[in-house]
Structure formats: structure tokens, C-alpha cells
Design a protein around this motif. Structure first.
Motif, short mmCIF file in Angstrom:
data_model
loop_
_atom_site.label_atom_id
_atom_site.label_comp_id
_atom_site.label_asym_id
_atom_site.label_seq_id
_atom_site.Cartn_x
_atom_site.Cartn_y
_atom_site.Cartn_z
N LYS A 173 -22.43 3.21 -36.22
CA LYS A 173 -23.54 4.10 -35.88
C LYS A 173 -23.11 5.15 -34.86
N ARG A 174 -22.33 4.73 -33.87
CA ARG A 174 -21.85 5.68 -32.86
C ARG A 174 -20.95 6.73 -33.50
N GLU A 175 -20.03 6.31 -34.37
CA GLU A 175 -19.14 7.27 -35.03
C GLU A 175 -19.92 8.24 -35.90
N LEU A 176 -20.94 7.74 -36.59
CA LEU A 176 -21.74 8.62 -37.44
C LEU A 176 -22.54 9.61 -36.60
N ASP A 177 -23.20 9.13 -35.57
CA ASP A 177 -24.04 9.99 -34.73
C ASP A 177 -23.22 11.04 -33.99
N GLU A 178 -22.03 10.67 -33.55
CA GLU A 178 -21.19 11.58 -32.75
C GLU A 178 -20.14 12.28 -33.60
N ASP A 179 -20.21 12.11 -34.91
CA ASP A 179 -19.26 12.74 -35.84
C ASP A 179 -17.82 12.42 -35.47
N ILE A 180 -17.57 11.16 -35.18
CA ILE A 180 -16.22 10.70 -34.85
C ILE A 180 -15.52 10.27 -36.14
N LEU A 181 -14.35 10.82 -36.40
CA LEU A 181 -13.58 10.46 -37.58
C LEU A 181 -12.53 9.44 -37.19
N PRO A 182 -12.67 8.18 -37.61
CA PRO A 182 -11.69 7.16 -37.23
C PRO A 182 -10.31 7.49 -37.78
N GLU A 183 -9.30 7.23 -36.97
CA GLU A 183 -7.93 7.48 -37.40
C GLU A 183 -7.52 6.48 -38.47
N LEU A 184 -6.81 6.97 -39.47
CA LEU A 184 -6.38 6.13 -40.58
C LEU A 184 -4.87 6.01 -40.63
N GLN A 185 -4.41 4.91 -41.21
CA GLN A 185 -3.01 4.84 -41.55
C GLN A 185 -2.72 5.85 -42.65
N PRO A 186 -1.50 6.39 -42.71
CA PRO A 186 -1.21 7.45 -43.70
C PRO A 186 -1.56 7.02 -45.12
N ILE A 187 -2.18 7.93 -45.84
CA ILE A 187 -2.49 7.71 -47.25
C ILE A 187 -1.34 8.26 -48.08
N ALA A 247 -8.08 -2.07 -63.01
CA ALA A 247 -7.56 -2.91 -64.10
C ALA A 247 -8.00 -2.38 -65.46
N LYS A 248 -9.22 -1.90 -65.56
CA LYS A 248 -9.74 -1.43 -66.84
C LYS A 248 -9.12 -0.09 -67.23
N LEU A 249 -8.75 0.73 -66.25
CA LEU A 249 -8.23 2.07 -66.54
C LEU A 249 -6.71 2.16 -66.41
N GLY A 250 -6.07 1.14 -65.87
CA GLY A 250 -4.63 1.23 -65.63
C GLY A 250 -4.30 2.31 -64.63
N ALA A 251 -5.19 2.52 -63.66
CA ALA A 251 -5.06 3.61 -62.69
C ALA A 251 -4.17 3.21 -61.54
N ASP A 252 -3.75 4.20 -60.76
CA ASP A 252 -3.13 3.94 -59.47
C ASP A 252 -4.24 3.55 -58.50
N ILE A 253 -3.89 2.79 -57.47
CA ILE A 253 -4.90 2.33 -56.53
C ILE A 253 -4.32 2.32 -55.12
N GLU A 254 -5.16 2.67 -54.15
CA GLU A 254 -4.74 2.64 -52.75
C GLU A 254 -5.95 2.40 -51.86
N ALA A 255 -5.73 1.58 -50.84
CA ALA A 255 -6.79 1.28 -49.88
C ALA A 255 -6.75 2.26 -48.72
N ILE A 256 -7.90 2.59 -48.20
CA ILE A 256 -8.04 3.38 -46.98
C ILE A 256 -8.07 2.38 -45.82
N VAL A 257 -7.14 2.52 -44.88
CA VAL A 257 -6.99 1.51 -43.83
C VAL A 257 -7.10 2.17 -42.46
N PRO A 258 -8.14 1.87 -41.67
CA PRO A 258 -8.25 2.41 -40.32
C PRO A 258 -7.15 1.86 -39.41
N VAL A 259 -6.72 2.69 -38.49
CA VAL A 259 -5.72 2.24 -37.51
C VAL A 259 -6.32 1.12 -36.66
N VAL A 260 -7.56 1.32 -36.22
CA VAL A 260 -8.27 0.28 -35.49
C VAL A 260 -9.29 -0.34 -36.46
N PRO A 261 -9.02 -1.55 -36.95
CA PRO A 261 -9.90 -2.13 -37.98
C PRO A 261 -11.31 -2.41 -37.45
#
Length: 261
Positions: free
Chosen positions: A75-89, A48-62
Motif C-alpha cells: 500500500k505504501r509503495e502504491l500510494d507513494e509511487d515507489i517502484l521496487p528494485e528488481l533483479q535483472p530481467i 506448458a500449453k504454448l511452449g513459450a519462454d518463461i521468466e519470473a519477476i523477482v524483487p531485490v527485497v522480497p
């Protein structure tokens, strides 16, 4: 007469070409992940202060389970380097000059959905400004990890706020954006902290009141430095290898603002 008119036209062209055009405002994107809505509130304030574009990052499995389920999955995703699938950005970072990248801090760094974004989006040559919400801290460590991941981008100092202090965010964001040159204006330059000294009983009481009841800080204050800030005093305490920042606004109980490890 023709020669005079021609000479005048040439001179006018020379003057026109010599004028400096006003620099174009950078094109800004606010890209963020928010689970509980806290980071979303900060993202929308920046947008709002910058008049910027904005978009949310949304995991496929919330991450929509209870607190413990979210902790275990994260913790499991971090330890095992699992990258959660996202809806298209939809937004392409390469279409912007500046990307404000927002996230909650999980386990001392950015939430894992942001790791997916960093691994799959091209931030080469872009200015990246992190912002985050947290229970106790994690801005500094998150910035460090983003710099290590985005070696081809210019990762700038960011903004963070405790979820318990979210009501303070609008004024702090305003100051941050002015200070970083994203908004016009001036802000008062804060003095450096004083030299650290051993805490007194009064200092210890102030520290205990500020962190009282917070389960992640059980250490006792060891040393303290301070500086005046608009409307009060800011303190930084050392405690069991941590630096705990405390704000004591006039007429209000002291609160800790962040922890740096």
C-alpha cells in the motif's frame, strides 16, 4: 528442347513463388510476478500449453513478511509511487511477439513489482495479454491500468482466477487460449446473460451461499442475470455497486468466481 525446358523451369518458379507459406507461430514470453506461488502456477500452465519462454519477476527485497507486512508495504509503495528494485530481467520484450504478463492483484490493480517492469521495459508494438490471481477480483481494473501505462502496445483481454479456485485454472486456461486463438480448436460460444431482474428469495440464498464467509463481500444481492454454461449455470448479481459472478456447477455448491467494480 532447351526452350521447352527453360519455359518449364520458369513456370515451376512462378508456381513456387505463388504458394503461400504457413504463417510462423508467434514468439511468446510468459513474464510474471508471484508472491505465494498462485500466479506462478497459472504462468507455468500457460507456458506448458504454448511452449513459450518463461521468466519470473523477482524483487531485490522480497515480500516475505507476514500478510499484514506485505499489505502495508504494498500500500505504501502504491500510494507513494515507489517502484521496487528488481533483479535483472534476462528476457527482452522486443524479442517477442506476444507477452503474457502475470501478477497477483493488490489493491485493485497489478502488484507493484509489475509497475517496475512496465516503467522500465519497452513493450512498443507488442501484444500484451494480462493474467492474474486474486482474492475477489481486479482483472478488469488491472487491464485498464496496463492499457493506460502501455499506450504503445496492444493490450488484449486477459484471464483471471480466484486463488480459492486455482484447481479450476487448467481447464479455464485451455478454453481461454483456444478462444483467443493461441491454441487450435473450437470452444462453445456462451449465450449472453439474460436481462437483470430483482432477486427472489431463492436467488438471494444462492448468492449468500456463494459468497458466505468471504469478508470483502458483505452486501446483499439486488438484481440478477443468468445464462447456461457447460455443466451448470452462471449468474451475475449486482450488490452495492459491484457485479458478483457466481458459478453453480451441477452437483456442486455455488461459488463466486470474480467481482467487478
Amino acid at each position: 528442347m532447351k526452350r521447352i525446358l527453360l519455359l518449364a523451369a520458369v513456370l515451376l518458379m512462378a508456381v513456387s513463388c505463388g504458394k503461400n507459406k504457413a504463417p510462423e507461430a508467434p514468439k511468446v514470453l510468459v513474464l510474471y510476478y508471484s508472491q505465494t506461488g498462485n500466479t506462478q502456477a497459472v504462468a507455468e500452465a500457460i507456458q506448458a500449453k504454448l511452449g513459450a519462454d518463461i521468466e519470473a519477476i523477482v524483487p531485490v527485497v522480497p515480500y516475505d513478511g507476514d500478510f499484514q507486512a506485505t499489505i502495508e508495504r504494498g500500500k505504501r509503495e502504491l500510494d507513494e509511487d515507489i517502484l521496487p528494485e528488481l533483479q535483472p530481467i534476462k528476457a527482452n520484450p522486443q524479442d517477442y511477439d506476444v507477452i503474457f504478463l502475470g501478477f497477483p492483484v493488490w489493491f485493485g490493480t497489478f502488484a507493484q513489482p509489475v509497475a517496475t517492469v512496465l516503467a522500465n521495459c519497452d513493450f512498443t508494438g507488442k501484444r500484451v495479454v494480462p493474467f492474474c490471481t486474486f482474492g475477489s477480483g481486479g482483472l478488469e481494473s488491472s487491464e485498464k491500468n496496463i492499457r493506460e501505462t502501455l499506450s504503445e502496445a496492444e493490450v488484449e483481454p486477459g484471464y483471471g482466477v480466484r486463488a480459492a479456485r486455482l484447481e479450476a485454472a487448467p481447464a479455464e486456461i485451455e478454453r481461454f487460449l483456444v478462444q483467443r486463438g493461441f491454441l487450435p480448436g473450437e470452444v462453445e460460444t456462451l449465450p449472453e446473460f439474460s436481462t437483470f431482474k430483482a432477486v427472489t428469495e431463492e436467488d438471494s440464498a444462492l448468492f449468500d451461499e456463494a459468497v458466505g464467509g468471504y469478508p470483502m463481500i458483505r452486501a446483499k444481492a439486488e438484481e440478477m442475470a443468468s445464462r447456461p454454461v457447460p455443466g451448470g449455470m452462471e449468474y451475475v448479481f449486482t450488490a452495492d455497486g459491484m457485479k458478483v459472478y457466481v458459478l453453480a456447477a451441477e452437483g456442486q455448491a455455488p461459488v463466486f468466481t470474480r467481482v467487478a467494480r
